[in-house]
Scaffold this active site. Sequence first.
Site, PDB file in Angstrom:
ATOM      1  N   ARG A  52       0.841  -1.189   0.000  1.00 21.13           N
ATOM      2  CA  ARG A  52       0.000   0.000   0.000  1.00 21.13           C
ATOM      3  C   ARG A  52       0.874   1.236   0.000  1.00 21.13           C
ATOM      4  O   ARG A  52       2.048   1.184   0.322  1.00 21.13           O
ATOM      5  CB  ARG A  52      -0.938   0.024   1.197  1.00 21.13           C
ATOM      6  CG  ARG A  52      -0.253   0.242   2.525  1.00 21.13           C
ATOM      7  CD  ARG A  52      -1.262   0.302   3.671  1.00 21.13           C
ATOM      8  NE  ARG A  52      -0.627   0.738   4.885  1.00 21.13           N
ATOM      9  CZ  ARG A  52      -0.498   2.001   5.273  1.00 21.13           C
ATOM     10  NH1 ARG A  52      -0.975   2.972   4.525  1.00 21.13           N
ATOM     11  NH2 ARG A  52       0.112   2.314   6.386  1.00 21.13           N
ATOM     12  N   LEU A  53       0.261   2.331  -0.376  1.00 18.08           N
ATOM     13  CA  LEU A  53       0.868   3.650  -0.259  1.00 18.08           C
ATOM     14  C   LEU A  53      -0.072   4.484   0.595  1.00 18.08           C
ATOM     15  O   LEU A  53      -1.295   4.380   0.466  1.00 18.08           O
ATOM     16  CB  LEU A  53       1.041   4.307  -1.633  1.00 18.08           C
ATOM     17  CG  LEU A  53       2.061   3.649  -2.568  1.00 18.08           C
ATOM     18  CD1 LEU A  53       1.974   4.276  -3.957  1.00 18.08           C
ATOM     19  CD2 LEU A  53       3.462   3.782  -2.025  1.00 18.08           C
ATOM     20  N   ASP A  54       0.484   5.304   1.454  1.00 19.67           N
ATOM     21  CA  ASP A  54      -0.340   6.157   2.298  1.00 19.67           C
ATOM     22  C   ASP A  54      -1.194   7.100   1.461  1.00 19.67           C
ATOM     23  O   ASP A  54      -0.852   7.426   0.322  1.00 19.67           O
ATOM     24  CB  ASP A  54       0.535   6.980   3.250  1.00 19.67           C
ATOM     25  CG  ASP A  54       1.218   6.120   4.300  1.00 19.67           C
ATOM     26  OD1 ASP A  54       0.719   5.014   4.576  1.00 19.67           O
ATOM     27  OD2 ASP A  54       2.236   6.556   4.830  1.00 19.67           O
ATOM     28  N   GLU A  55      -2.273   7.571   2.043  1.00 14.61           N
ATOM     29  CA  GLU A  55      -3.197   8.472   1.358  1.00 14.61           C
ATOM     30  C   GLU A  55      -2.481   9.706   0.821  1.00 14.61           C
ATOM     31  O   GLU A  55      -2.761  10.174  -0.276  1.00 14.61           O
ATOM     32  CB  GLU A  55      -4.316   8.892   2.323  1.00 14.61           C
ATOM     33  CG  GLU A  55      -5.343   9.814   1.717  1.00 14.61           C
ATOM     34  CD  GLU A  55      -6.441  10.198   2.703  1.00 14.61           C
ATOM     35  OE1 GLU A  55      -7.382  10.866   2.262  1.00 14.61           O
ATOM     36  OE2 GLU A  55      -6.356   9.853   3.904  1.00 14.61           O
TER      37      GLU A  55
END
Length: 156
Positions: A52-55
């Site tokens: 995932r990548l942070d928002e």
Amino acid sequence: MINANDQQLHFAVYKPFGMLSQLHSNDAKELKNKKFLGELHNFPHGTMPIGRLDEKSEGLLLMTTDGKLSDMINRSGIDKEYYVQVDGEITTGALEQLSHGVTIGIAGEKYLTRPCAVRKLVMAPTLPEADQKLRIGRHRQASWISITISEDKCVK
């Protein structure tokens, strides 16, 4: 299975700033003003992000319909390299500190990041234009670094 040919599908997606690394919300009320990856494309049922990548970050995100592949990549310690733009001129001391691990706060808990490989980039990488909400580098110098991790979890 996933499709008529019984084949797994894989995607390379550019996740924009301000979007969550999930296809949709499991809690429509809590996340009603959030953006999700499902808004980018009509992904087939069973598609999941690998990692995932942070928002508030943007970049390449791999996605697949192959749960075994996703689990293997997430559990195997495969190196992942991130290009990071930081505000101001990064020092040798800061690079050294990052490489040994730094204390971060997540939901009120303190964690120590795992050691990683860190280096300052001599030239900025060639990337898509950053979202205008990211103001790093507009008013003062910014530095680009490469951070390579094999495990993105922290130790408590």
